[in-house]
Each structure stands twice: as C-alpha cells, then as structure tokens.
Design a protein around this motif. Sequence first.
Motif, PDB file in Angstrom:
ATOM      1  N   ARG A 163     -10.985 -39.994  18.343  1.00  0.00           N
ATOM      2  CA  ARG A 163     -11.896 -39.167  19.206  1.00  0.00           C
ATOM      3  C   ARG A 163     -11.240 -38.150  19.558  1.00  0.00           C
ATOM      4  N   LEU A 164     -10.079 -37.938  20.075  1.00  0.00           N
ATOM      5  CA  LEU A 164      -9.372 -36.805  20.465  1.00  0.00           C
ATOM      6  C   LEU A 164      -9.471 -35.812  19.213  1.00  0.00           C
ATOM      7  N   PHE A 165      -8.960 -36.236  18.054  1.00  0.00           N
ATOM      8  CA  PHE A 165      -9.018 -35.318  16.995  1.00  0.00           C
ATOM      9  C   PHE A 165     -10.386 -34.988  16.662  1.00  0.00           C
ATOM     10  N   GLU A 166     -11.281 -35.671  16.802  1.00  0.00           N
ATOM     11  CA  GLU A 166     -12.629 -35.048  16.507  1.00  0.00           C
ATOM     12  C   GLU A 166     -13.079 -33.867  17.639  1.00  0.00           C
ATOM     13  N   GLN A 167     -12.525 -34.062  18.687  1.00  0.00           N
ATOM     14  CA  GLN A 167     -12.878 -33.024  20.022  1.00  0.00           C
ATOM     15  C   GLN A 167     -12.064 -31.734  19.591  1.00  0.00           C
ATOM     16  N   GLU A 168     -10.992 -31.988  19.225  1.00  0.00           N
ATOM     17  CA  GLU A 168     -10.207 -30.851  19.065  1.00  0.00           C
ATOM     18  C   GLU A 168     -10.077 -30.066  17.686  1.00  0.00           C
ATOM     19  N   PRO A 198      -3.047 -23.304  13.997  1.00  0.00           N
ATOM     20  CA  PRO A 198      -2.074 -22.212  14.202  1.00  0.00           C
ATOM     21  C   PRO A 198      -0.968 -22.405  15.273  1.00  0.00           C
ATOM     22  N   LYS A 199       0.301 -22.429  14.698  1.00  0.00           N
ATOM     23  CA  LYS A 199       1.370 -22.703  15.595  1.00  0.00           C
ATOM     24  C   LYS A 199       1.301 -23.725  16.189  1.00  0.00           C
ATOM     25  N   GLY A 200       0.537 -24.877  15.572  1.00  0.00           N
ATOM     26  CA  GLY A 200       0.784 -26.380  16.138  1.00  0.00           C
ATOM     27  C   GLY A 200      -0.319 -26.303  17.867  1.00  0.00           C
ATOM     28  N   GLN A 201      -1.279 -25.373  17.737  1.00  0.00           N
ATOM     29  CA  GLN A 201      -2.009 -25.581  18.761  1.00  0.00           C
ATOM     30  C   GLN A 201      -3.022 -26.618  18.925  1.00  0.00           C
ATOM     31  N   ARG A 202      -3.677 -26.919  17.724  1.00  0.00           N
ATOM     32  CA  ARG A 202      -4.514 -28.193  18.027  1.00  0.00           C
ATOM     33  C   ARG A 202      -4.055 -29.446  18.237  1.00  0.00           C
ATOM     34  N   VAL A 203      -2.923 -29.683  17.317  1.00  0.00           N
ATOM     35  CA  VAL A 203      -2.122 -31.139  17.735  1.00  0.00           C
ATOM     36  C   VAL A 203      -1.525 -31.179  19.145  1.00  0.00           C
ATOM     37  N   GLN A 204      -0.916 -29.748  19.637  1.00  0.00           N
ATOM     38  CA  GLN A 204      -0.258 -29.788  20.830  1.00  0.00           C
ATOM     39  C   GLN A 204      -1.284 -30.171  22.001  1.00  0.00           C
ATOM     40  N   ALA A 205      -2.582 -29.914  21.747  1.00  0.00           N
ATOM     41  CA  ALA A 205      -3.431 -30.235  22.832  1.00  0.00           C
ATOM     42  C   ALA A 205      -3.757 -31.689  23.048  1.00  0.00           C
ATOM     43  N   ILE A 206      -3.797 -32.424  21.647  1.00  0.00           N
ATOM     44  CA  ILE A 206      -3.896 -33.927  21.944  1.00  0.00           C
ATOM     45  C   ILE A 206      -2.401 -34.267  22.522  1.00  0.00           C
ATOM     46  N   VAL A 207      -1.467 -33.913  21.870  1.00  0.00           N
ATOM     47  CA  VAL A 207      -0.182 -34.256  22.456  1.00  0.00           C
ATOM     48  C   VAL A 207      -0.138 -34.184  24.029  1.00  0.00           C
ATOM     49  N   ASN A 208      -0.518 -33.066  24.568  1.00  0.00           N
ATOM     50  CA  ASN A 208      -0.741 -32.605  25.964  1.00  0.00           C
ATOM     51  C   ASN A 208      -1.443 -33.931  26.813  1.00  0.00           C
TER      52      ASN A 208
END
Length: 393
Positions: free
Chosen positions: A206-211, A253-263
Amino acid sequence: MSKEMLNALDALEAEKGISKEIVIDALEAALVSAYKRHYGQAQNVEVEFDGKKGNIHVYAVKEVTEEVFDSQLEVSLKEAMEVNKAYEMGDKIRFEVTPKDFGRIAAQTAKQVILQRVREAERNIIYNEFSAYENDIMQGIVERQDRRYIYVNLGKIEAVLSKQDQMPNEFYQPHDRIKVYVSKVENTSKGPQVFVSRSHPDLLKRLFEQEIPEVYDGIVEIVSIAREAGDRSKVSVRSTDSNIDPVGTCVGPKGQRVQAIVNELKGENMDIVEWSEDPAVFISNALNPAQVVDVIFDPNNNKACTVVVPDYQLSLAIGKRGQNARLAAKLTGFKIDIKPESEMEDYYAQLAENQETPEEEVHDEAIVESAMTADDYENVEFEEKTTEDEEQV
C-alpha cells in the motif's frame, strides 16, 4: 407525548438513517414486556403504536371457547357474541386493556429502545465504514498502550495494534501519527473492533501504491514481497509496459520514491528486484546485491535449486544471520542452497556418483550436511568471514 414521539422518530430516521418502522416494531415488543412486568399479566397481549397520531394501545388477545377455564386467555362464546354476533368458536378477540398510567411506562420504555437502536445503528455505520477499509492503509494517532495493545485513534473508532503487529525498531508515544494497515474488522457484541498492523507485508504494498503512481495505476506490478519488519524487505516488480523500467520507476530520481517509504518504516532497508519468467534469472535478481554465477535446479524437486556464487561473495549472498538468502527464498518460493565456486567440482562429482548409484542405496551424508536451506542460515554468523572477503576484494 404523542407529538414528541413522532418528532423523535422522524429525527432519528433523518439523522441516523434508522427506519421508523424498525423502531416502532422494537418499541411494540418492548412495551409488551413492560406491561407484563409492571402489571403482572401473563396473558397474551399486543401493543399497537399509532404511527400517525402517536397513541399507544394495549390489547388482551382472548380465544373464543365454549367453556372458560382461564379468563385471561379465554372468553365464552356468549360474551363474544355480545360484542359481535359474527364471532365463532376458536376466533381471537382483542380487548383493549390500556392502563391509565401506561403513558409514563411507555415513555421510559421508548427512551430505552430508541437509545439502544441508536447505539446499534452507530455501530453498524462504523462497522460498514471501516470494513470498507479492510486490507487498506489508514493514518491514525497513537492514544495509549497497555500490556496487550497499542490503541490507535482512526477518527470514529479506536483500533488495536498487537505486539506481533508492531515493528521491533519502533517506539510508540502518545500523539504520534503513524500509518497502519487495517488487517481485520470484526463486529463484536461490544461493537466494531478494528485490528491494525505495522509489520504486515501488504503495508509495504500500500505504501508503494501511495508513493508511486505507476504502481497505483497498474503499469508497474508488485509480484511478491518478502519482509522482516523493521529490518529488511525484498520486493519483486514487473512492468506491463516494455518502455518502463520497473525497478527504476520504484526507486525514483535519486532514490526519492523508495526513500519516502524507508522513512515511513523508520529506516527499514529495501531491495527492489525485477521479476522474470525465467526462474534462474529471478533467483539471481533476488539474491542482489550478490553476484550469481549459476543456478542449478534439483531434478527431483522443481522448487529447490543450488546457487553458485564467487567464493568472495558467499557471505554477501547469505547475508547477516542468513537474512539475504532467507528473504530471497521467501520472495521466489524456491528452496535455495548457496555454494561457492570452489566447491562445485566436488559437488558435480558427488551428483554424478549419486546418479550412478541405485536410488535405494543413496545415503550421501556429505551432501546432506553441506546443503543448507534459507531457514538454516538464520543461526549462522558470517561477520568475520565478511571482513576477510572484503580484504580479498
């Protein structure tokens, strides 16, 4: 009272969506019980509520018989014919027995019935609303906690977060805002009960779908997830559009999407790998960041394989406490045995020897002892080996 009662029923129907007919049926049944309780009457009574004027009438129902044995339940044919000459044996006659002070009792009973119906209606509304969010993600505020649960306020209801659904690397304080996965909604006798989770693999989905809009739109599809909540996760993805790189899209870009999930998951490490129809390629991708030399499938078990890696990459492929291999096995659905290149000559020789030996005589303990599955790696430490490997590199 009659006008007040009708106004109350109209307001209840308009504000709470509770049908007036349902309340009237419940009210009539409650008034029958109240009449019997207050007046000690065991006879068959009926209560009729006038929906237009709001008046309440109580009737005693008696059966027409030739001889009366119980005056509360029966009436003679002679008395019945005095009321109406058309009555016959076995007919049911209603006699009004409304007490003069029944209005006070009726008002108290009506109040209790209406309050009960309001509570039931509110519970049903909340249950229907949150059952629609089941298997979805919501944001809540941490309220309090006890030995069993952390209580999360979702607005109209307080959800529970059990210990097994909490992330081991998180500490929850009152007024913390957290995103939770609604794993189950139950309609109990005490009202709706909502169970939420922070460790469920589908929270990650669900977090992937949001981001990531492409995941939400279905252009990039999440095929499988292997997660050890709070520590590390592996996600396999594929694209329905050949012009879109699924891994790059998820990383951003620069890992921003996955970083939001990691945070959001308080630093949980994330490996995004590309799914492939070729199991060998998929298994190789799943073992990232380790390099894979070869994947050999077990001819006797289509869900087991041996993965060959360079000697200096062995500890990296297995991971700390076997985590990388364990997550790769969960992600792919294969039982994975990892071997270094230096052991492969002996391994091939043992395989050839086993193929020449009759099946009932194959008891090669050396292979059994050397074969380690993803579950076995959990109790093995490779930290010192990792240091030696890094020096070799």
